[in-house]
Scaffold this motif. Sequence first.
Motif, PDB file in Angstrom:
ATOM      1  N   VAL A   1      57.354 108.023  64.410  1.00  0.00           N
ATOM      2  CA  VAL A   1      56.383 109.041  64.758  1.00  0.00           C
ATOM      3  C   VAL A   1      56.867 110.399  64.261  1.00  0.00           C
ATOM      4  O   VAL A   1      56.105 111.167  63.689  1.00  0.00           O
ATOM      5  CB  VAL A   1      56.127 109.060  66.288  1.00  0.00           C
ATOM      6  CG1 VAL A   1      55.307 110.261  66.696  1.00  0.00           C
ATOM      7  CG2 VAL A   1      55.459 107.788  66.730  1.00  0.00           C
ATOM      8  N   LYS A   2      58.157 110.655  64.489  1.00  0.00           N
ATOM      9  CA  LYS A   2      58.716 111.942  64.056  1.00  0.00           C
ATOM     10  C   LYS A   2      58.601 112.097  62.537  1.00  0.00           C
ATOM     11  O   LYS A   2      58.197 113.145  62.034  1.00  0.00           O
ATOM     12  CB  LYS A   2      60.174 112.042  64.495  1.00  0.00           C
ATOM     13  CG  LYS A   2      60.822 113.360  64.107  1.00  0.00           C
ATOM     14  CD  LYS A   2      62.272 113.418  64.553  1.00  0.00           C
ATOM     15  CE  LYS A   2      62.854 114.735  64.123  1.00  0.00           C
ATOM     16  NZ  LYS A   2      64.209 114.630  63.680  1.00  0.00           N
ATOM     17  N   TYR A   3      58.961 111.042  61.795  1.00  0.00           N
ATOM     18  CA  TYR A   3      58.896 111.090  60.336  1.00  0.00           C
ATOM     19  C   TYR A   3      57.464 111.360  59.872  1.00  0.00           C
ATOM     20  O   TYR A   3      57.221 112.195  59.004  1.00  0.00           O
ATOM     21  CB  TYR A   3      59.416 109.779  59.738  1.00  0.00           C
ATOM     22  CG  TYR A   3      59.148 109.659  58.262  1.00  0.00           C
ATOM     23  CD1 TYR A   3      59.960 110.320  57.344  1.00  0.00           C
ATOM     24  CD2 TYR A   3      58.068 108.916  57.797  1.00  0.00           C
ATOM     25  CE1 TYR A   3      59.712 110.226  55.989  1.00  0.00           C
ATOM     26  CE2 TYR A   3      57.812 108.823  56.441  1.00  0.00           C
ATOM     27  CZ  TYR A   3      58.631 109.483  55.548  1.00  0.00           C
ATOM     28  OH  TYR A   3      58.378 109.399  54.207  1.00  0.00           O
ATOM     29  N   ASN A   4      56.502 110.643  60.423  1.00  0.00           N
ATOM     30  CA  ASN A   4      55.104 110.825  60.027  1.00  0.00           C
ATOM     31  C   ASN A   4      54.571 112.202  60.402  1.00  0.00           C
ATOM     32  O   ASN A   4      53.789 112.793  59.667  1.00  0.00           O
ATOM     33  CB  ASN A   4      54.221 109.719  60.613  1.00  0.00           C
ATOM     34  CG  ASN A   4      54.396 108.417  59.860  1.00  0.00           C
ATOM     35  OD1 ASN A   4      54.669 108.416  58.664  1.00  0.00           O
ATOM     36  ND2 ASN A   4      54.260 107.308  60.564  1.00  0.00           N
ATOM     37  N   THR A   5      54.997 112.719  61.542  1.00  0.00           N
ATOM     38  CA  THR A   5      54.588 114.066  61.955  1.00  0.00           C
ATOM     39  C   THR A   5      55.133 115.101  60.970  1.00  0.00           C
ATOM     40  O   THR A   5      54.412 116.007  60.550  1.00  0.00           O
ATOM     41  CB  THR A   5      55.089 114.367  63.385  1.00  0.00           C
ATOM     42  OG1 THR A   5      54.562 113.386  64.274  1.00  0.00           O
ATOM     43  CG2 THR A   5      54.661 115.755  63.831  1.00  0.00           C
ATOM     44  N   GLU A   6      56.400 114.947  60.594  1.00  0.00           N
ATOM     45  CA  GLU A   6      56.995 115.875  59.621  1.00  0.00           C
ATOM     46  C   GLU A   6      56.307 115.770  58.270  1.00  0.00           C
ATOM     47  O   GLU A   6      56.064 116.774  57.599  1.00  0.00           O
ATOM     48  CB  GLU A   6      58.494 115.597  59.478  1.00  0.00           C
ATOM     49  CG  GLU A   6      59.296 115.995  60.699  1.00  0.00           C
ATOM     50  CD  GLU A   6      60.739 115.521  60.647  1.00  0.00           C
ATOM     51  OE1 GLU A   6      61.116 114.759  59.728  1.00  0.00           O
ATOM     52  OE2 GLU A   6      61.494 115.914  61.559  1.00  0.00           O
ATOM     53  N   ARG A   7      55.969 114.543  57.857  1.00  0.00           N
ATOM     54  CA  ARG A   7      55.292 114.338  56.580  1.00  0.00           C
ATOM     55  C   ARG A   7      53.915 114.991  56.586  1.00  0.00           C
ATOM     56  O   ARG A   7      53.531 115.678  55.637  1.00  0.00           O
ATOM     57  CB  ARG A   7      55.177 112.834  56.296  1.00  0.00           C
ATOM     58  CG  ARG A   7      54.639 112.495  54.923  1.00  0.00           C
ATOM     59  CD  ARG A   7      54.636 110.996  54.676  1.00  0.00           C
ATOM     60  NE  ARG A   7      53.811 110.256  55.609  1.00  0.00           N
ATOM     61  CZ  ARG A   7      52.485 110.113  55.481  1.00  0.00           C
ATOM     62  NH1 ARG A   7      51.864 110.652  54.471  1.00  0.00           N
ATOM     63  NH2 ARG A   7      51.804 109.426  56.365  1.00  0.00           N
ATOM     64  N   LEU A   8      53.171 114.813  57.656  1.00  0.00           N
ATOM     65  CA  LEU A   8      51.841 115.434  57.764  1.00  0.00           C
ATOM     66  C   LEU A   8      51.939 116.960  57.797  1.00  0.00           C
ATOM     67  O   LEU A   8      51.121 117.655  57.191  1.00  0.00           O
ATOM     68  CB  LEU A   8      51.106 114.911  59.002  1.00  0.00           C
ATOM     69  CG  LEU A   8      50.583 113.487  58.895  1.00  0.00           C
ATOM     70  CD1 LEU A   8      50.035 113.011  60.232  1.00  0.00           C
ATOM     71  CD2 LEU A   8      49.512 113.383  57.813  1.00  0.00           C
ATOM     72  N   THR A   9      52.947 117.477  58.483  1.00  0.00           N
ATOM     73  CA  THR A   9      53.149 118.927  58.521  1.00  0.00           C
ATOM     74  C   THR A   9      53.429 119.465  57.121  1.00  0.00           C
ATOM     75  O   THR A   9      52.886 120.495  56.716  1.00  0.00           O
ATOM     76  CB  THR A   9      54.310 119.285  59.479  1.00  0.00           C
ATOM     77  OG1 THR A   9      53.979 118.799  60.783  1.00  0.00           O
ATOM     78  CG2 THR A   9      54.550 120.781  59.530  1.00  0.00           C
ATOM     79  N   ARG A  10      54.291 118.750  56.353  1.00  0.00           N
ATOM     80  CA  ARG A  10      54.578 119.176  54.978  1.00  0.00           C
ATOM     81  C   ARG A  10      53.311 119.150  54.131  1.00  0.00           C
ATOM     82  O   ARG A  10      53.049 120.063  53.348  1.00  0.00           O
ATOM     83  CB  ARG A  10      55.641 118.260  54.351  1.00  0.00           C
ATOM     84  CG  ARG A  10      57.067 118.611  54.711  1.00  0.00           C
ATOM     85  CD  ARG A  10      58.077 117.876  53.838  1.00  0.00           C
ATOM     86  NE  ARG A  10      57.874 116.434  53.769  1.00  0.00           N
ATOM     87  CZ  ARG A  10      58.369 115.558  54.643  1.00  0.00           C
ATOM     88  NH1 ARG A  10      59.094 115.982  55.652  1.00  0.00           N
ATOM     89  NH2 ARG A  10      58.145 114.265  54.504  1.00  0.00           N
TER      90      ARG A  10
END
Length: 185
Positions: A1-10
């Motif tokens: 979840v953290k990885y996907n959240t960071e990816r979407l933020t980028r």
Amino acid sequence: VKYNTERLTRMLNELLDLSRIEAGQVELHLVSVSIPELVMDVVEGFQASAREKSLTIRQENPAVLPLIQGDRDKLHQVLNNLIQNAIKFTPPRGEIRVESQMRDDGFVQICVVDTGCGIQPDELDRVFARFFRGESAPSAARGAGLGLTIAKSLVELHGGKIWVDSTPGQGSWFIFTLPIEPFSS
């Protein structure tokens, strides 16, 4: 979840950056910039990522390069995008070099060289296009397809040019130039 959240933020940040650039709402805050120092800062920031992937990343600069007038943050973003891509597309035990040199035409040239998967010849003219993601790239390495578009726009805002040369299976050379004197539009 953290990885996907960071990816979407980028991805959202890249979309916002690109929309500001295309709307002409990006102002350059020109200061004196030492290219070797800038490259060193960006390369140092990627050393941990490179080690995690068993990559070597280094810089090669001549003893003396003149200062340029540029927006340090925007140039940092250009190098960040290029080196991040090099790390993403280079297999373990590969190498990434950032080379800079003075040219005879009043420009400094910076080249990010990798020993990655390379780019197919028929894709070379599209790599800087918005949302382009190469078919030959591993699917796990594909991003939103905006980083190179943003890098190109920022280099051109500085009065420079950016291009790529690549050999499939051997690596890529992303090269850009920046004028020593400030660019006036």
